[in-house]
Write an enzyme that holds these catalytic residues in place. Structure first.
Site, PDB file in Angstrom:
ATOM      1  CG  ASP A   1      -8.166   6.670 -15.153  1.00  0.00           C
ATOM      2  OD1 ASP A   1      -8.738   7.193 -14.174  1.00  0.00           O
ATOM      3  OD2 ASP A   1      -7.530   5.575 -15.065  1.00  0.00           O
TER       4      ASP A   1
ATOM      5  CG  ASP B   1       1.443   6.855 -16.894  1.00  0.00           C
ATOM      6  OD1 ASP B   1       1.288   7.514 -15.845  1.00  0.00           O
ATOM      7  OD2 ASP B   1       2.249   5.908 -16.979  1.00  0.00           O
TER       8      ASP B   1
ATOM      9  CG  ASN C   1      -8.508  12.408  -8.508  1.00  0.00           C
ATOM     10  OD1 ASN C   1      -8.759  12.478  -7.312  1.00  0.00           O
ATOM     11  ND2 ASN C   1      -8.771  11.335  -9.230  1.00  0.00           N
TER      12      ASN C   1
ATOM     13  CE1 TYR D   1      -2.176   8.975  -0.946  1.00  0.00           C
ATOM     14  CE2 TYR D   1      -2.711   9.310   1.362  1.00  0.00           C
ATOM     15  CZ  TYR D   1      -3.079   9.347   0.034  1.00  0.00           C
ATOM     16  OH  TYR D   1      -4.346   9.756  -0.317  1.00  0.00           O
TER      17      TYR D   1
ATOM     18  CE  LYS E   1      -2.668  12.157  -2.253  1.00  0.00           C
ATOM     19  NZ  LYS E   1      -3.210  12.587  -3.549  1.00  0.00           N
TER      20      LYS E   1
ATOM     21  CB  THR F   1     -12.944   5.418  -3.597  1.00  0.00           C
ATOM     22  OG1 THR F   1     -11.885   4.950  -2.766  1.00  0.00           O
ATOM     23  CG2 THR F   1     -12.996   6.932  -3.525  1.00  0.00           C
TER      24      THR F   1
HETATM   25  N1  LIG Z   1     -10.322   7.407  -1.084  1.00  0.00           N
HETATM   26  C1  LIG Z   1      -9.825   8.059  -0.033  1.00  0.00           C
HETATM   27  O1  LIG Z   1     -10.119   7.742   1.145  1.00  0.00           O
HETATM   28  C2  LIG Z   1      -8.921   9.228  -0.243  1.00  0.00           C
HETATM   29  C3  LIG Z   1      -8.662  10.089   0.836  1.00  0.00           C
HETATM   30  C4  LIG Z   1      -7.816  11.177   0.652  1.00  0.00           C
HETATM   31  C5  LIG Z   1      -7.258  11.411  -0.597  1.00  0.00           C
HETATM   32  N2  LIG Z   1      -7.520  10.554  -1.623  1.00  0.00           N
HETATM   33  C6  LIG Z   1      -6.891  10.845  -2.917  1.00  0.00           C
HETATM   34  O2  LIG Z   1      -7.890  11.007  -3.893  1.00  0.00           O
HETATM   35  C7  LIG Z   1      -7.370  10.608  -5.175  1.00  0.00           C
HETATM   36  C8  LIG Z   1      -8.305   9.591  -5.805  1.00  0.00           C
HETATM   37  O3  LIG Z   1      -8.404   8.476  -4.936  1.00  0.00           O
HETATM   38  P1  LIG Z   1      -9.566   7.405  -5.114  1.00  0.00           P
HETATM   39  O4  LIG Z   1      -9.711   6.740  -3.788  1.00  0.00           O
HETATM   40  O5  LIG Z   1     -10.745   8.023  -5.762  1.00  0.00           O
HETATM   41  O6  LIG Z   1      -8.825   6.371  -6.087  1.00  0.00           O
HETATM   42  P2  LIG Z   1      -9.365   5.302  -7.148  1.00  0.00           P
HETATM   43  O7  LIG Z   1      -8.407   4.173  -7.086  1.00  0.00           O
HETATM   44  O8  LIG Z   1     -10.832   5.031  -6.968  1.00  0.00           O
HETATM   45  O9  LIG Z   1      -9.168   6.077  -8.538  1.00  0.00           O
HETATM   46  C9  LIG Z   1      -7.911   6.428  -8.995  1.00  0.00           C
HETATM   47  C10 LIG Z   1      -7.981   6.581 -10.502  1.00  0.00           C
HETATM   48  O10 LIG Z   1      -6.676   7.000 -10.946  1.00  0.00           O
HETATM   49  C11 LIG Z   1      -6.337   6.224 -12.085  1.00  0.00           C
HETATM   50  N3  LIG Z   1      -4.882   6.191 -12.213  1.00  0.00           N
HETATM   51  C12 LIG Z   1      -3.987   5.489 -11.467  1.00  0.00           C
HETATM   52  N4  LIG Z   1      -2.741   5.709 -11.900  1.00  0.00           N
HETATM   53  C13 LIG Z   1      -2.840   6.582 -12.932  1.00  0.00           C
HETATM   54  C14 LIG Z   1      -1.888   7.207 -13.784  1.00  0.00           C
HETATM   55  N5  LIG Z   1      -0.579   6.963 -13.679  1.00  0.00           N
HETATM   56  N6  LIG Z   1      -2.338   8.063 -14.730  1.00  0.00           N
HETATM   57  C15 LIG Z   1      -3.672   8.307 -14.872  1.00  0.00           C
HETATM   58  N7  LIG Z   1      -4.615   7.740 -14.096  1.00  0.00           N
HETATM   59  C16 LIG Z   1      -4.203   6.896 -13.131  1.00  0.00           C
HETATM   60  C17 LIG Z   1      -6.944   4.855 -11.827  1.00  0.00           C
HETATM   61  O11 LIG Z   1      -7.067   4.092 -13.011  1.00  0.00           O
HETATM   62  C18 LIG Z   1      -8.285   5.251 -11.224  1.00  0.00           C
HETATM   63  O12 LIG Z   1      -9.265   5.472 -12.207  1.00  0.00           O
HETATM   64  C19 LIG Z   1      -5.954  10.077  -4.915  1.00  0.00           C
HETATM   65  O13 LIG Z   1      -5.017  11.116  -5.124  1.00  0.00           O
HETATM   66  C20 LIG Z   1      -6.003   9.721  -3.429  1.00  0.00           C
HETATM   67  O14 LIG Z   1      -4.724   9.748  -2.852  1.00  0.00           O
HETATM   68  C21 LIG Z   1      -8.334   9.470  -1.499  1.00  0.00           C
END
Ligand SMILES: NC(=O)c1ccc[n+]([C@@H]2O[C@H](COP(=O)([O-])OP(=O)(O)OC[C@H]3O[C@@H](n4cnc5c(N)ncnc54)[C@H](O)[C@@H]3O)[C@@H](O)[C@H]2O)c1
Length: 250
Positions: free
Chosen positions: A37, A63, A90, A157, A161, A192
Site C-alpha cells: 500500500d 505504489d 485491489n 471508473y 472496471k 468501507t
Molecule cells: N467500496 C465500494 O463500494 C467498492 C465497490 C466496488 C468496487 N470497489 C473497489 O474495491 C477496491 C478497494 O476499494 P475500497 O473502498 O476498499 O477503498 P479504500 O479507499 O478503503 O482502500 C484503498 C486502499 O488502496 C490504497 N491505495 C491507493 N492508491 C494506491 C496506490 N497507488 N498503490 C497502492 N495502494 C494504494 C489506499 O491507501 C487504501 O489503503 C477499489 O478497487 C474499488 O474500486 C469498491
C-alpha cells in the site's frame, strides 16, 4: 488448519476497506500475507493485526502504479517467503459527479492508471513468479459499475472496471495451461471508510441500496469471503469469471 495454510498472498491496497478485510480473511484461512500500500501507517498497522491471526504478515510500501515498486515487491516476496501463490489486485478509485462530457483528460488518465493499469502491472510481475512456483491464483478487483452503467460512478471508473473484468478473462485464458487461475470480484456498494464518509455527506445511501435485490450495502468482510473462495481449492475449476458481490445488481 486453514485451507490456505502454507500459501503466500499479496494484497495491493491492503491497508484499508475491502483490501484490509480480504487480507484478514486470507490470514484467517492460513495464508502468509503481504500488504502492499502507499499508506505506510495504515499498512504497518494492518500487518500487526494480521500477524496476530497466526501466519506471517508484512507490510511493503508499494505504489501500485509504479512498475519498479511492483517488480521490487514481487522480487522481495519471492526471496523472503520462497514464492508467491495468491494475489488480490485491489487498488482502484473513481470520482463522483462526473459525466462523459465533464471528465477531464487528467482525471480520466489518473483513474485508468489507478484502477486498470495497476491491475495489468501487478499481473505482469506476479504471473512469472507464480509460473516459477508451478501455479497460482489471482483475484482482480472489478466493480458492479464495470458490469452495468451506474450513473453514480464516473465513466472513467466504469470503463476501467469493465477493462479489469475483460483483462481478467484474457489472462485466465492465456495462463490456464500454466496452472494459473484468474478471476475478478465485482462488488456493489460496500461500506468501507470512504463510502461511509460519502453516505454521511450525501443522502444517496437509500437510493443506491434501493437499486439492489438486497437493499443494503455489503460489508468488506462479505466481499472478502468471495476472495477467499476464489483463492481456495474449492474454486479449482473456476477461472476467467467476474463474480458479482452486489446484492443482485447486474
Ligand atoms: N467500496 C465500494 O463500494 C467498492 C465497490 C466496488 C468496487 N470497489 C473497489 O474495491 C477496491 C478497494 O476499494 P475500497 O473502498 O476498499 O477503498 P479504500 O479507499 O478503503 O482502500 C484503498 C486502499 O488502496 C490504497 N491505495 C491507493 N492508491 C494506491 C496506490 N497507488 N498503490 C497502492 N495502494 C494504494 C489506499 O491507501 C487504501 O489503503 C477499489 O478497487 C474499488 O474500486 C469498491
Amino acid at each position: 488448519m486453514g485451507v490456505l495454510h502454507g500459501r503466500v498472498a499479496l494484497v495491493t491496497g491492503g491497508a484499508s476497506g475491502i483490501g484490509l478485510a480480504s487480507a484478514e480473511a486470507l490470514a484467517v484461512a492460513g495464508a502468509d500475507v503481504v500488504v502492499a500500500d502507499i499508506d505506510s501507517d495504515g499498512g504497518a498497522a494492518a500487518a500487526r493485526r494480521l500477524a496476530g491471526l497466526g501466519g506471517r504478515a508484512v507490510f511493503l510500501h508499494v505504489d501500485a502504479t509504479d512498475e519498479q515498486h511492483v517488480a521490487d515487491a514481487v522480487r522481495r516476496i519471492v526471496s523472503d517467503f520462497g514464492g508467491l501463490d495468491l494475489a488480490l489486485n485491489n487498488v482502484g478509485r473513481g470520482e463522483l459527479g462526473r459525466t462523459v462530457t465533464t471528465t477531464s483528460l487528467e482525471s480520466w488518465n489518473a483513474i485508468l492508471g489507478l484502477s486498470l493499469t495497476s491491475t495489468w502491472l501487478a499481473m505482469k510481475h506476479e504471473i512469472p513468479a507464480m509460473v516459477a512456483r508451478g501455479g497460482g491464483v489471482i483475484v482482480n478487483m472489478s466493480s458492479s459499475a464495470g458490469v452495468s452503467p451506474q450513473l453514480t460512478a464516473s465513466p472513467a471508473y466504469a470503463a476501467a472496471k469493465a477493462g479489469v473484468a475483460h483483462l481478467t478473462r484474457y489472462a485466465a485464458r492465456q495462463y490456464a495451461d500454466q496452472g494459473i487461475r484468474v478471476n475478478a470480484v465485482a462488488p456493489g456498494i460496500t461500506l468501507t471508510p470512504r463510502v461511509e464518509q460519502w453516505f454521511a455527506q450525501d443522502a444517496i445511501a437509500e437510493e443506491v441500496a434501493g437499486s439492489q435485490f438486497i437493499g443494503r450495502a455489503a460489508t468488506p468482510a462479505e466481499v472478502a469471503a468471495s476472495v477467499v473462495y476464489l483463492c481456495s481449492p474449492a474454486a479449482a475449476m473456476v477461472t476467467g469469471h467476474t463474480v458479482p458481490v452486489s446484492g443482485g445488481v447486474r
